[in-house]
Design an enzyme around this catalytic site. Structure first.
Site, PDB file in Angstrom:
ATOM      1  N   SER A   1      -5.355   0.908   8.427  1.00  0.00           N
ATOM      2  CA  SER A   1      -4.193   0.019   8.310  1.00  0.00           C
ATOM      3  C   SER A   1      -3.002   0.410   9.178  1.00  0.00           C
ATOM      4  O   SER A   1      -2.145  -0.417   9.435  1.00  0.00           O
ATOM      5  CB  SER A   1      -3.752  -0.057   6.863  1.00  0.00           C
ATOM      6  OG  SER A   1      -3.211   1.161   6.451  1.00  0.00           O
TER       7      SER A   1
ATOM      8  N   HIS B   1      -8.453  -3.328   3.863  1.00  0.00           N
ATOM      9  CA  HIS B   1      -7.701  -4.085   4.872  1.00  0.00           C
ATOM     10  C   HIS B   1      -8.580  -5.050   5.665  1.00  0.00           C
ATOM     11  O   HIS B   1      -8.164  -5.554   6.705  1.00  0.00           O
ATOM     12  CB  HIS B   1      -6.953  -3.127   5.811  1.00  0.00           C
ATOM     13  CG  HIS B   1      -5.862  -2.415   5.087  1.00  0.00           C
ATOM     14  ND1 HIS B   1      -4.623  -2.978   4.869  1.00  0.00           N
ATOM     15  CD2 HIS B   1      -5.857  -1.208   4.470  1.00  0.00           C
ATOM     16  CE1 HIS B   1      -3.884  -2.142   4.165  1.00  0.00           C
ATOM     17  NE2 HIS B   1      -4.601  -1.059   3.911  1.00  0.00           N
TER      18      HIS B   1
ATOM     19  N   LYS C   1      -4.638  -7.662  -1.706  1.00  0.00           N
ATOM     20  CA  LYS C   1      -4.158  -7.944  -0.352  1.00  0.00           C
ATOM     21  C   LYS C   1      -4.602  -9.354   0.041  1.00  0.00           C
ATOM     22  O   LYS C   1      -3.954 -10.315  -0.372  1.00  0.00           O
ATOM     23  CB  LYS C   1      -4.594  -6.835   0.594  1.00  0.00           C
ATOM     24  CG  LYS C   1      -3.971  -5.480   0.153  1.00  0.00           C
ATOM     25  CD  LYS C   1      -4.161  -4.364   1.106  1.00  0.00           C
ATOM     26  CE  LYS C   1      -3.885  -2.997   0.506  1.00  0.00           C
ATOM     27  NZ  LYS C   1      -2.488  -2.678   0.239  1.00  0.00           N
TER      28      LYS C   1
HETATM   29  N1  PMP Z   1      -7.274   1.764   0.335  1.00  0.00           N
HETATM   30  C1  PMP Z   1      -6.473   1.570   1.390  1.00  0.00           C
HETATM   31  C2  PMP Z   1      -7.004   1.831   2.759  1.00  0.00           C
HETATM   32  C3  PMP Z   1      -5.151   1.127   1.203  1.00  0.00           C
HETATM   33  O1  PMP Z   1      -4.339   0.943   2.252  1.00  0.00           O
HETATM   34  C4  PMP Z   1      -4.682   0.881  -0.110  1.00  0.00           C
HETATM   35  C5  PMP Z   1      -3.281   0.398  -0.427  1.00  0.00           C
HETATM   36  N2  PMP Z   1      -2.449   0.116   0.560  1.00  0.00           N
HETATM   37  C6  PMP Z   1      -5.555   1.098  -1.172  1.00  0.00           C
HETATM   38  C7  PMP Z   1      -6.845   1.536  -0.917  1.00  0.00           C
HETATM   39  C8  PMP Z   1      -5.124   0.847  -2.564  1.00  0.00           C
HETATM   40  O2  PMP Z   1      -5.297  -0.493  -2.907  1.00  0.00           O
HETATM   41  P1  PMP Z   1      -4.376  -1.174  -4.003  1.00  0.00           P
HETATM   42  O3  PMP Z   1      -3.090  -1.550  -3.327  1.00  0.00           O
HETATM   43  O4  PMP Z   1      -5.167  -2.322  -4.514  1.00  0.00           O
HETATM   44  O5  PMP Z   1      -4.149  -0.138  -5.059  1.00  0.00           O
END
Ligand code: PMP
Length: 409
Positions: free
Chosen positions: A189, A217, A248
């Site tokens: 990300s 992502h 997301k």
């Molecule tokens: N994995 C990645 C690569 C993330 O960037 C994120 C949150 N930004 C998560 C897991 C966690 O997901 P959630 O926001 O649903 O807790």
């Protein structure tokens, strides 16, 4: 013990490191996405365009999803009333798990309260189920994966980001009889790059390892039905455990894994982060169900999304802005290169130009690579993009930040 002073010291430390975060207080308006209203600390307001939302496809504003949530609240009430094992499994949970299993071509799926929890709970639990497990983890994996791997308490090796030669070196050096797992993401990300799934799976097969991919992502945005990069690359069947979020591209909240039924059954039976917590509210699962079904059937939204991202990248590059070349995805990271300027540009964009984008600083990214991370959606117009690029050009000149080719203006 002066408890208050200890908390103060901790906060001061974060401030000293330039990592103290201030929340932007935003009001959304139905139908106006990605526009919003920002409320300053003094209570005054400013209209802004949100450029850093992970509601990548605007599904949080999709009437189909909103109506599904309304209907579920009307039909069933608010909370789930319990953990999954104690009265917290509603028919929406069951249906959503079936839908997600189908999305990934797997036998089963398992919901968690967030993507974070799904990673943490699953990865830590794998060490319980597979005694002597050795995990090979990409160095840029998300904090939730790192936390799960650490909390598992077993052996782990970190391989250089997307460096399959390094991964193979580590696999070769490990005990050939030990159970192994390779844990990686599809779209990273912060850099917007995409991992080599076929190459990673080939190594897993060669060395007898399982594979675990985080598609947080990518889910909803890649593959003909939004099944992620593994779907796009025809690799879903080859990955043992696929993890993703409902928070997301699906525009709601929650996380899950999809895998063989026996894997899901084992995680369901051993993972504390699954067992000992109230399950997602039925209305959230109903919204997610509607969203997953909608995105399965609306590939054109994915096409528009990719087109918007490509257009923004081109406009920025044409203006000489240093879009990071690593990005081959919908994420548009622009290099600033130091924490002070990154914060300054972000503050001025918000206050002077009505552009909301958070600075990405250490420790999220290495020092000296501080950046702005733009996430265009299908709803960001050409006009919004022109305004954004114009504002960035002014601020790049004002702060004397390096442009494409490494030169300051
Ligand atoms: N994995 C990645 C690569 C993330 O960037 C994120 C949150 N930004 C998560 C897991 C966690 O997901 P959630 O926001 O649903 O807790």
């Amino acid at each position: 013990m002066d408890y208050k002073a200890a908390f103060q010291t901790a906060v001061e430390q974060v401030r000293k490191e330039g990592r103290y975060r201030v929340f932007a207080d935003l009001k959304r308006h139905r139908g106006a996405f990605p526009r919003a209203t920002w409320t300053r600390e003094d209570g005054s307001e400013r209209e802004i365009v949100v450029w850093c939302s992970n509601d990548y496809l605007g599904q949080g504003q999709n009437p189909v999803v909103i109506e599904a949530m309304h209907a579920a609240i009307d039909a069933t009430g608010t909370g789930s009333g319990g953990t999954r094992n104690i009265s917290g499994t509603t028919h929406f949970h069951v249906e959503l798990e079936h839908e997600l299993a189908d999305l990934h071509g797997k036998e089963a799926a398992l919901l968690f309260t967030s993507g974070y929890v799904s990673n943490e709970a699953t990865l830590s639990t794998l060490y319980k189920i597979l005694p002597g497990l050795v995990v090979f983890s990409d160095e840029l994996n998300h904090a939730s994966m790192i936390s799960g791997i650490r909390n598992g308490g077993g052996k782990r090796h970190i391989y250089r980001h997307n460096d399959l030669a390094h991964l193979e070196e580590l696999l070769l050096a490990a005990d050939p009889d030990a159970p192994k797992l390779i844990a990686f993401e599809s779209v990273y990300s912060m850099d917007g790059d995409i991992s080599d799934i076929p190459g990673t799976v080939a190594l897993a097969k060669k060395y007898g390892a399982m594979t675990y991919i985080d598609e947080v992502h990518a889910i909803g945005m890649y593959g003909p039905r939004g099944g992620g990069v593994a779907e796009r690359d025809g690799m879903m069947a080859e990955i043992d455990i696929i993890e993703a979020t409902l928070g997301k591209a699906f525009g709601v909240m929650g996380g899950y894994i999809a895998a063989d039924a026996v894997i899901v059954d084992a995680i369901r039976s051993y993972a504390s982060g699954f067992i000992f917590t109230t399950s997602l509210p039925p209305a959230l699962t109903a919204g997610a169900l509607a969203s997953v079904r909608y995105l399965k059937a609306h590939d054109e939204l994915r096409q528009q999304h990719q087109e918007r991202a490509a257009t923004l990248k081109k406009m920025m590059k044409d203006a000489g802005l240093p879009v990071m070349e690593s990005s081959v995805s919908h994420i548009v990271p622009v290099m600033v290169g130091d924490a002070v300027h990154c914060k300054m540009v972000s503050d001025m964009l918000l206050e002077d130009h009505g552009v909301y984008v958070q600075p990405i600083n250490y420790p999220t990214v290495p020092r000296g690579t501080e950046r702005l991370r733009f996430t265009p959606t299908p709803f960001h117009t050409d006009e919004m993009m022109r305004d954004l690029v114009g504002a960035l050009e002014k601020l790049w000149a004002h702060c004397n930040i390096a442009r494409l080719g490494g030169r300051a203006a």
